[in-house]
Design an enzyme around this catalytic site. Structure first.
Site, PDB file in Angstrom:
ATOM      1  CG  LEU A 147       3.066   0.999  -4.780  1.00  0.00           C
ATOM      2  CD1 LEU A 147       4.134   1.563  -4.132  1.00  0.00           C
ATOM      3  CD2 LEU A 147       3.586  -0.581  -4.864  1.00  0.00           C
ATOM      4  CG  ASP A 148       0.732  -5.643  -2.172  1.00  0.00           C
ATOM      5  OD1 ASP A 148      -0.490  -5.799  -2.599  1.00  0.00           O
ATOM      6  OD2 ASP A 148       1.140  -6.608  -2.241  1.00  0.00           O
ATOM      7  CE1 TYR A 149      -1.630  -0.207   6.768  1.00  0.00           C
ATOM      8  CE2 TYR A 149      -0.783  -2.048   7.142  1.00  0.00           C
ATOM      9  CZ  TYR A 149      -1.421  -0.875   7.388  1.00  0.00           C
ATOM     10  OH  TYR A 149      -1.411  -0.422   8.591  1.00  0.00           O
ATOM     11  CG  HIS A 168      -1.366  -9.097  -3.425  1.00  0.00           C
ATOM     12  ND1 HIS A 168      -1.416  -8.272  -3.548  1.00  0.00           N
ATOM     13  CD2 HIS A 168      -2.237  -9.729  -4.024  1.00  0.00           C
ATOM     14  CE1 HIS A 168      -2.287  -8.128  -2.411  1.00  0.00           C
ATOM     15  NE2 HIS A 168      -3.244  -8.692  -2.966  1.00  0.00           N
ATOM     16  CE  LYS A 193       4.086  -8.099  -1.031  1.00  0.00           C
ATOM     17  NZ  LYS A 193       2.423  -7.695   0.301  1.00  0.00           N
TER      18      LYS A 193
END
Ligand code: URA
Length: 240
Positions: free
Chosen positions: A100-102, A187, A190
Protein backbone atom coordinates in the site's frame (compact mmCIF):
# COMPACT_ATOMS: atom_id res chain seq x y z
CA UNK A 1 11.56 -18.94 23.50
CA UNK A 2 8.15 -17.35 23.59
CA UNK A 3 5.10 -17.49 25.79
CA UNK A 4 3.11 -20.59 25.07
CA UNK A 5 -0.15 -18.72 24.44
CA UNK A 6 1.61 -16.58 21.84
CA UNK A 7 3.05 -19.60 20.02
CA UNK A 8 -0.38 -21.25 19.97
CA UNK A 9 -2.02 -18.08 18.66
CA UNK A 10 0.70 -17.59 16.04
CA UNK A 11 0.16 -21.12 14.81
CA UNK A 12 -3.35 -20.01 13.91
CA UNK A 13 -4.98 -22.62 16.14
CA UNK A 14 -6.97 -20.06 18.13
CA UNK A 15 -6.71 -16.57 19.65
CA UNK A 16 -4.23 -15.78 22.39
CA UNK A 17 -7.06 -15.34 24.90
CA UNK A 18 -8.55 -18.72 23.99
CA UNK A 19 -5.08 -20.28 24.28
CA UNK A 20 -4.78 -18.87 27.81
CA UNK A 21 -8.12 -20.46 28.73
CA UNK A 22 -7.01 -23.78 27.30
CA UNK A 23 -3.73 -23.64 29.24
CA UNK A 24 -5.66 -22.96 32.48
CA UNK A 25 -7.99 -25.84 31.69
CA UNK A 26 -5.03 -28.22 31.39
CA UNK A 27 -5.60 -28.81 27.68
CA UNK A 28 -2.05 -27.92 26.66
CA UNK A 29 1.01 -30.19 26.70
CA UNK A 30 4.60 -29.36 25.78
CA UNK A 31 6.61 -32.41 24.77
CA UNK A 32 4.08 -34.56 26.61
CA UNK A 33 4.17 -32.50 29.84
CA UNK A 34 0.98 -30.77 30.93
CA UNK A 35 1.34 -27.00 31.37
CA UNK A 36 -0.97 -24.95 33.57
CA UNK A 37 1.10 -21.82 34.02
CA UNK A 38 0.36 -18.84 31.77
CA UNK A 39 3.93 -17.59 32.17
CA UNK A 40 5.44 -20.73 30.68
CA UNK A 41 7.64 -20.32 27.62
CA UNK A 42 8.35 -22.78 24.83
CA UNK A 43 10.06 -22.80 21.47
CA UNK A 44 8.79 -23.51 17.99
CA UNK A 45 10.79 -26.74 17.93
CA UNK A 46 8.78 -28.14 20.88
CA UNK A 47 5.89 -30.49 20.25
CA UNK A 48 2.84 -28.64 21.50
CA UNK A 49 -0.47 -30.43 21.86
CA UNK A 50 -3.71 -28.50 22.37
CA UNK A 51 -6.92 -30.38 23.17
CA UNK A 52 -5.39 -33.48 21.60
CA UNK A 53 -4.19 -31.74 18.42
CA UNK A 54 -0.48 -31.70 17.66
CA UNK A 55 0.28 -28.19 16.45
CA UNK A 56 2.21 -27.98 13.24
CA UNK A 57 4.63 -25.26 14.17
CA UNK A 58 6.37 -24.32 11.02
CA UNK A 59 6.58 -20.94 12.65
CA UNK A 60 4.26 -19.45 10.09
CA UNK A 61 2.74 -16.19 11.15
CA UNK A 62 -0.12 -14.29 9.53
CA UNK A 63 -0.97 -10.76 10.60
CA UNK A 64 -3.80 -8.57 9.40
CA UNK A 65 -2.74 -4.96 9.90
CA UNK A 66 -4.83 -1.82 9.59
CA UNK A 67 -2.06 0.26 8.08
CA UNK A 68 -2.28 3.95 8.90
CA UNK A 69 -1.31 6.66 6.43
CA UNK A 70 2.29 7.84 6.78
CA UNK A 71 3.81 4.39 7.16
CA UNK A 72 5.80 2.63 4.47
CA UNK A 73 4.88 -0.95 3.56
CA UNK A 74 8.41 -2.28 3.11
CA UNK A 75 10.39 -3.88 5.91
CA UNK A 76 13.03 -1.14 6.00
CA UNK A 77 13.34 2.38 4.65
CA UNK A 78 16.55 4.16 3.70
CA UNK A 79 14.98 7.50 4.61
CA UNK A 80 14.29 6.26 8.14
CA UNK A 81 10.52 6.50 7.82
CA UNK A 82 8.27 4.37 9.97
CA UNK A 83 7.59 0.97 8.40
CA UNK A 84 4.74 -1.51 8.89
CA UNK A 85 7.17 -3.71 10.83
CA UNK A 86 7.44 -0.99 13.50
CA UNK A 87 3.73 -1.53 14.19
CA UNK A 88 3.79 -5.24 14.96
CA UNK A 89 5.38 -7.21 17.77
CA UNK A 90 7.02 -10.26 16.27
CA UNK A 91 10.30 -12.13 16.28
CA UNK A 92 9.70 -13.47 12.76
CA UNK A 93 10.85 -11.89 9.52
CA UNK A 94 7.54 -11.02 7.97
CA UNK A 95 6.82 -9.42 4.61
CA UNK A 96 3.79 -7.53 3.35
CA UNK A 97 1.57 -9.26 0.80
CA UNK A 98 1.75 -6.62 -1.93
CA UNK A 99 2.02 -2.97 -1.05
CA UNK A 100 0.00 0.00 0.00
CA UNK A 101 1.36 3.46 -0.77
CA UNK A 102 2.85 5.59 2.02
CA UNK A 103 -0.27 7.77 2.02
CA UNK A 104 -2.76 4.88 1.65
CA UNK A 105 -4.37 3.32 4.71
CA UNK A 106 -6.12 0.00 5.17
CA UNK A 107 -5.84 -3.73 5.13
CA UNK A 108 -2.40 -5.25 4.72
CA UNK A 109 -1.39 -8.85 5.39
CA UNK A 110 2.07 -9.53 6.80
CA UNK A 111 3.41 -13.07 6.73
CA UNK A 112 6.44 -15.28 6.35
CA UNK A 113 4.43 -17.77 4.27
CA UNK A 114 5.98 -17.26 0.85
CA UNK A 115 3.68 -19.75 -0.86
CA UNK A 116 0.53 -17.93 0.21
CA UNK A 117 2.09 -14.55 -0.62
CA UNK A 118 2.84 -15.68 -4.17
CA UNK A 119 -0.63 -17.13 -4.64
CA UNK A 120 -2.28 -13.97 -3.35
CA UNK A 121 -0.32 -11.53 -5.46
CA UNK A 122 -0.26 -13.57 -8.67
CA UNK A 123 -2.41 -11.72 -11.25
CA UNK A 124 -3.76 -15.08 -12.49
CA UNK A 125 -5.48 -15.59 -9.15
CA UNK A 126 -7.15 -12.19 -9.25
CA UNK A 127 -7.96 -11.87 -5.57
CA UNK A 128 -10.59 -9.18 -5.04
CA UNK A 129 -9.53 -5.94 -3.36
CA UNK A 130 -11.97 -3.25 -2.30
CA UNK A 131 -10.84 0.36 -1.94
CA UNK A 132 -12.62 3.54 -0.96
CA UNK A 133 -11.21 6.59 -2.71
CA UNK A 134 -11.86 10.20 -1.82
CA UNK A 135 -11.66 11.99 -5.13
CA UNK A 136 -11.45 15.69 -5.92
CA UNK A 137 -14.62 17.13 -7.47
CA UNK A 138 -18.04 15.66 -8.22
CA UNK A 139 -17.54 12.48 -10.23
CA UNK A 140 -19.70 11.64 -13.23
CA UNK A 141 -21.19 8.16 -13.36
CA UNK A 142 -20.36 8.03 -17.07
CA UNK A 143 -16.62 8.47 -16.43
CA UNK A 144 -16.67 6.04 -13.51
CA UNK A 145 -18.29 3.43 -15.77
CA UNK A 146 -15.68 4.14 -18.42
CA UNK A 147 -12.95 3.64 -15.83
CA UNK A 148 -14.47 0.31 -14.80
CA UNK A 149 -14.65 -0.95 -18.38
CA UNK A 150 -10.85 -0.67 -18.53
CA UNK A 151 -8.39 2.18 -18.95
CA UNK A 152 -4.81 2.31 -20.15
CA UNK A 153 -2.23 2.53 -17.39
CA UNK A 154 1.47 2.08 -18.08
CA UNK A 155 0.63 0.92 -21.61
CA UNK A 156 -1.79 -1.84 -20.55
CA UNK A 157 -5.54 -1.95 -20.26
CA UNK A 158 -6.89 -2.64 -16.80
CA UNK A 159 -9.29 -5.53 -16.29
CA UNK A 160 -12.98 -4.92 -15.62
CA UNK A 161 -13.63 -3.36 -12.23
CA UNK A 162 -16.70 -2.54 -10.17
CA UNK A 163 -17.47 0.85 -8.66
CA UNK A 164 -20.11 2.36 -6.43
CA UNK A 165 -20.42 6.09 -5.98
CA UNK A 166 -21.00 6.43 -2.23
CA UNK A 167 -21.16 10.18 -1.88
CA UNK A 168 -20.91 13.36 -3.90
CA UNK A 169 -20.37 16.52 -1.85
CA UNK A 170 -20.63 19.46 -4.23
CA UNK A 171 -20.11 22.05 -1.48
CA UNK A 172 -16.88 20.53 -0.23
CA UNK A 173 -15.98 19.48 -3.75
CA UNK A 174 -15.23 15.80 -3.28
CA UNK A 175 -16.70 12.36 -3.99
CA UNK A 176 -16.33 8.98 -2.34
CA UNK A 177 -16.09 5.99 -4.65
CA UNK A 178 -15.81 2.34 -3.69
CA UNK A 179 -13.74 0.49 -6.26
CA UNK A 180 -13.30 -3.28 -6.51
CA UNK A 181 -10.37 -4.56 -8.53
CA UNK A 182 -8.73 -7.92 -9.09
CA UNK A 183 -5.28 -6.74 -10.10
CA UNK A 184 -2.46 -5.16 -8.16
CA UNK A 185 -0.49 -2.90 -10.47
CA UNK A 186 1.64 -0.17 -8.94
CA UNK A 187 -0.54 2.75 -7.77
CA UNK A 188 -3.36 1.11 -9.69
CA UNK A 189 -6.32 2.87 -8.08
CA UNK A 190 -4.79 6.34 -8.26
CA UNK A 191 -3.80 5.76 -11.90
CA UNK A 192 -7.23 4.44 -12.86
CA UNK A 193 -8.91 7.58 -11.54
CA UNK A 194 -6.22 9.72 -13.13
CA UNK A 195 -6.93 8.05 -16.47
CA UNK A 196 -10.46 9.49 -16.44
CA UNK A 197 -9.33 12.87 -15.09
CA UNK A 198 -9.79 12.53 -11.33
CA UNK A 199 -7.33 13.05 -8.53
CA UNK A 200 -7.42 10.73 -5.53
CA UNK A 201 -6.98 12.74 -2.32
CA UNK A 202 -7.30 9.85 0.12
CA UNK A 203 -7.28 6.11 -0.33
CA UNK A 204 -8.15 3.23 1.96
CA UNK A 205 -8.21 -0.52 1.29
CA UNK A 206 -11.22 -1.97 3.08
CA UNK A 207 -11.14 -5.59 1.91
CA UNK A 208 -8.68 -8.14 0.66
CA UNK A 209 -10.23 -11.41 -0.53
CA UNK A 210 -12.42 -12.68 2.29
CA UNK A 211 -10.86 -10.37 4.89
CA UNK A 212 -11.96 -6.96 6.11
CA UNK A 213 -10.96 -4.52 8.82
CA UNK A 214 -13.79 -5.15 11.29
CA UNK A 215 -12.79 -4.75 14.91
CA UNK A 216 -9.57 -2.92 14.15
CA UNK A 217 -8.63 0.73 14.45
CA UNK A 218 -5.93 2.37 12.38
CA UNK A 219 -2.53 1.07 13.55
CA UNK A 220 -3.98 -2.05 15.17
CA UNK A 221 -3.48 -5.64 14.05
CA UNK A 222 -4.53 -9.19 14.80
CA UNK A 223 -3.41 -12.67 13.82
CA UNK A 224 -5.42 -14.58 11.24
CA UNK A 225 -7.10 -17.74 12.43
CA UNK A 226 -6.22 -21.04 10.80
CA UNK A 227 -9.66 -21.02 9.19
CA UNK A 228 -8.98 -17.63 7.61
CA UNK A 229 -5.61 -18.82 6.29
CA UNK A 230 -7.22 -21.93 4.82
CA UNK A 231 -9.93 -19.80 3.22
CA UNK A 232 -7.28 -17.60 1.59
CA UNK A 233 -5.55 -20.67 0.16
CA UNK A 234 -8.88 -22.03 -1.09
CA UNK A 235 -9.71 -18.69 -2.66
CA UNK A 236 -6.59 -18.68 -4.80
CA UNK A 237 -6.81 -22.35 -5.77
CA UNK A 238 -10.43 -21.94 -6.84
CA UNK A 239 -9.49 -19.14 -9.18
CA UNK A 240 -6.66 -20.95 -10.96
N1 URA B 1 -3.71 1.64 -5.57
C1 URA B 1 -3.02 2.77 -5.31
O1 URA B 1 -3.00 3.70 -6.11
N2 URA B 1 -2.37 2.85 -4.16
C2 URA B 1 -2.36 1.86 -3.23
O2 URA B 1 -1.74 2.00 -2.18
C3 URA B 1 -3.09 0.69 -3.52
C4 URA B 1 -3.76 0.61 -4.70
Amino acid sequence: MERLQKIIANSGFCSRRKAEELIKQGEVFVNGRQVNDLGEKASYSDQITVSGHNLKLENKEYILLYKPRGVISTTSDEKGRKTVMDLVDTTNRLYPVGRLDYDTSGLLILTNDGELTNLLIHPRNGVEKVYVAKVEGAVSSFLIKKMCAGVMIDGKKTARAKAKIKKIDKKKNFSLVELTIHEGKNHQVKKMFEAVGYKVIKLKREKFGTLDLSGLKSGEYRHLTIKEVKTLYALTKKMV
